[in-house]
Design an enzyme around this catalytic site. Structure first.
Site, PDB file in Angstrom:
ATOM      1  NE  ARG A  30      -4.051  -1.913   2.118  1.00  0.00           N
ATOM      2  CZ  ARG A  30      -5.028  -2.009   3.008  1.00  0.00           C
ATOM      3  NH1 ARG A  30      -5.127  -1.112   3.974  1.00  0.00           N
ATOM      4  NH2 ARG A  30      -5.901  -2.986   2.948  1.00  0.00           N
ATOM      5  CG  ASP A  83     -13.474   6.401   8.209  1.00  0.00           C
ATOM      6  OD1 ASP A  83     -14.186   5.372   8.203  1.00  0.00           O
ATOM      7  OD2 ASP A  83     -12.229   6.369   8.107  1.00  0.00           O
TER       8      ASP A  83
HETATM    9  C1  LIG Z   1     -14.007  -1.874   7.231  1.00  0.00           C
HETATM   10  S1  LIG Z   1     -14.517  -0.196   7.360  1.00  0.00           S
HETATM   11  C2  LIG Z   1     -16.148  -0.387   8.080  1.00  0.00           C
HETATM   12  C3  LIG Z   1     -17.173   0.472   7.376  1.00  0.00           C
HETATM   13  C4  LIG Z   1     -18.615   0.281   7.859  1.00  0.00           C
HETATM   14  N1  LIG Z   1     -18.760   0.596   9.261  1.00  0.00           N
HETATM   15  C5  LIG Z   1     -19.112  -1.112   7.575  1.00  0.00           C
HETATM   16  O1  LIG Z   1     -19.286  -1.901   8.521  1.00  0.00           O
HETATM   17  O2  LIG Z   1     -19.313  -1.451   6.397  1.00  0.00           O
HETATM   18  C6  LIG Z   1     -13.547   0.373   8.772  1.00  0.00           C
HETATM   19  C7  LIG Z   1     -13.369   1.890   8.804  1.00  0.00           C
HETATM   20  O3  LIG Z   1     -12.848   2.252  10.078  1.00  0.00           O
HETATM   21  C8  LIG Z   1     -12.022   3.399   9.897  1.00  0.00           C
HETATM   22  N2  LIG Z   1     -11.140   3.570  11.062  1.00  0.00           N
HETATM   23  C9  LIG Z   1     -10.068   2.816  11.423  1.00  0.00           C
HETATM   24  N3  LIG Z   1      -9.515   3.314  12.544  1.00  0.00           N
HETATM   25  C10 LIG Z   1     -10.248   4.395  12.901  1.00  0.00           C
HETATM   26  C11 LIG Z   1     -10.152   5.322  13.975  1.00  0.00           C
HETATM   27  N4  LIG Z   1      -9.217   5.248  14.904  1.00  0.00           N
HETATM   28  N5  LIG Z   1     -11.077   6.320  14.033  1.00  0.00           N
HETATM   29  C12 LIG Z   1     -12.050   6.416  13.077  1.00  0.00           C
HETATM   30  N6  LIG Z   1     -12.180   5.562  12.043  1.00  0.00           N
HETATM   31  C13 LIG Z   1     -11.281   4.559  11.961  1.00  0.00           C
HETATM   32  C14 LIG Z   1     -11.292   3.093   8.597  1.00  0.00           C
HETATM   33  O4  LIG Z   1     -10.768   4.252   7.997  1.00  0.00           O
HETATM   34  C15 LIG Z   1     -12.385   2.399   7.767  1.00  0.00           C
HETATM   35  O5  LIG Z   1     -13.013   3.298   6.882  1.00  0.00           O
END
Ligand SMILES: C[S@@+](CC[C@H](N)C(=O)[O-])C[C@H]1O[C@@H](n2cnc3c(N)ncnc32)[C@H](O)[C@@H]1O
Length: 267
Positions: free
Chosen positions: A35, A137
């Site tokens: 990445r 996010d």
């Molecule tokens: C796999 S996606 C889940 C999206 C959605 N909630 C779903 O279940 O389809 C995980 C998201 O968590 C975000 N994320 C990871 N660490 C985070 C943090 N410390 N604070 C806010 N968002 C975070 C990532 O950027 C990513 O967009």
């Protein structure tokens, strides 16, 4: 470009833990290299160590954000884990005549499909009650995608056909195969950057919080502090949803489990 060394990988593990609370296991070396490799090429750097110096120098905050964007996993789609939306529908129907606004937080919204799925259910069920959805996010790249509200049709495979017709505009010509969420729905949805691993900004209180498919990236201690922060924003009697493969068992005493991935704050 030189392959990433164990020492360089360890520095990026520390970096993403400090920035996002994300714990990358030792097996993720290829992921980090794959990445971030394009950023080394972009800056004409030879090694991951040099790239680390570049972002750690303090002088390139945009590149730090770009590295965070690249190291987060953003997979999502409309109406993922549909059971939660059936439950949301019941709550929205129960709230439809009240005067106080109905507020829902998509707390790791990724590119916004979850926030707009929530909005479609609320638009469908709530009549006179004002309502709003907050999508947040850590990745600014996905938040921009959410604000744009433009998606490939492939993301909408689980969206009820009736919602696709009522709340989305299907693209034609150059936009064939795309959908745009209708403006009227977009006006109820706001996106903002919120880092769940840090104290939360003032975002108000919520009837329902979706914290789905993000705790899998956190260690136990981080999970516990994130859940404490997020559950504090729930109104008494409010609902807290986690992903189907996640659990709050052992992480909090503030919520009661009502179904495998659904919890409630006592009223
Ligand atoms: C796999 S996606 C889940 C999206 C959605 N909630 C779903 O279940 O389809 C995980 C998201 O968590 C975000 N994320 C990871 N660490 C985070 C943090 N410390 N604070 C806010 N968002 C975070 C990532 O950027 C990513 O967009």
């Amino acid at each position: 470009m030189q392959p990433i060394t164990d020492g360089e990988f360890a520095r990026f593990q520390r970096f993403i833990f400090d920035a996002a609370g994300i714990t990358l296991s030792g097996s993720k070396q290829a992921l980090v290299s794959g990445r971030l490799g394009k950023r080394l090429a972009h800056h004409q750097l030879e090694s991951f160590g040099e790239y680390f110096q570049y972002i750690a120098s303090g002088g390139h905050p945009d590149e730090v954000q770009m590295a965070v964007d690249l190291l987060t996993t953003n997979e999502t789609y409309f109406f993922r884990e549909t059971k939660h939306f059936d439950f949301l529908r019941e709550q929205a129907l129960a709230a439809r005549a009240r005067s106080q606004p109905f507020r829902v937080w998509s707390a790791a919204s990724s590119s916004g499909e979850e926030a707009y799925s929530i909005a479609m259910v609320l638009a469908d069920c709530i009549e006179t009650t004002p309502w709003e959805v907050l999508g947040t996010d850590i990745s600014t790249k996905v938040l921009e995608q959410g604000a744009r509200a433009l998606y490939t049709m492939e993301r909408a495979r689980h969206m009820p056909a009736d919602y696709l017709r009522r709340y989305c505009r299907k693209g034609t010509g150059d936009y064939a195969g795309w959908l745009l969420v209708e403006r009227e729905l977009r006006e109820h949805v706001r996106f903002a950057q919120v880092k769940l691993n840090l104290p939360l900004p003032e975002i108000g209180r919520f009837d329902i919080v979706f914290l789905r498919n993000v705790m899998i990236y956190f260690n136990e201690e981080t999970k516990r502090s994130v859940v404490a922060r997020v559950s504090a924003t729930l109104k008494p009697g409010g609902w807290f949803f986690v992903g189907h493969s996640e659990t709050l068992t052992g992480l909090t005493d503030a919520l009661e489990q009502v179904a495998p991935s659904i919890y409630r704050k006592p009223a």
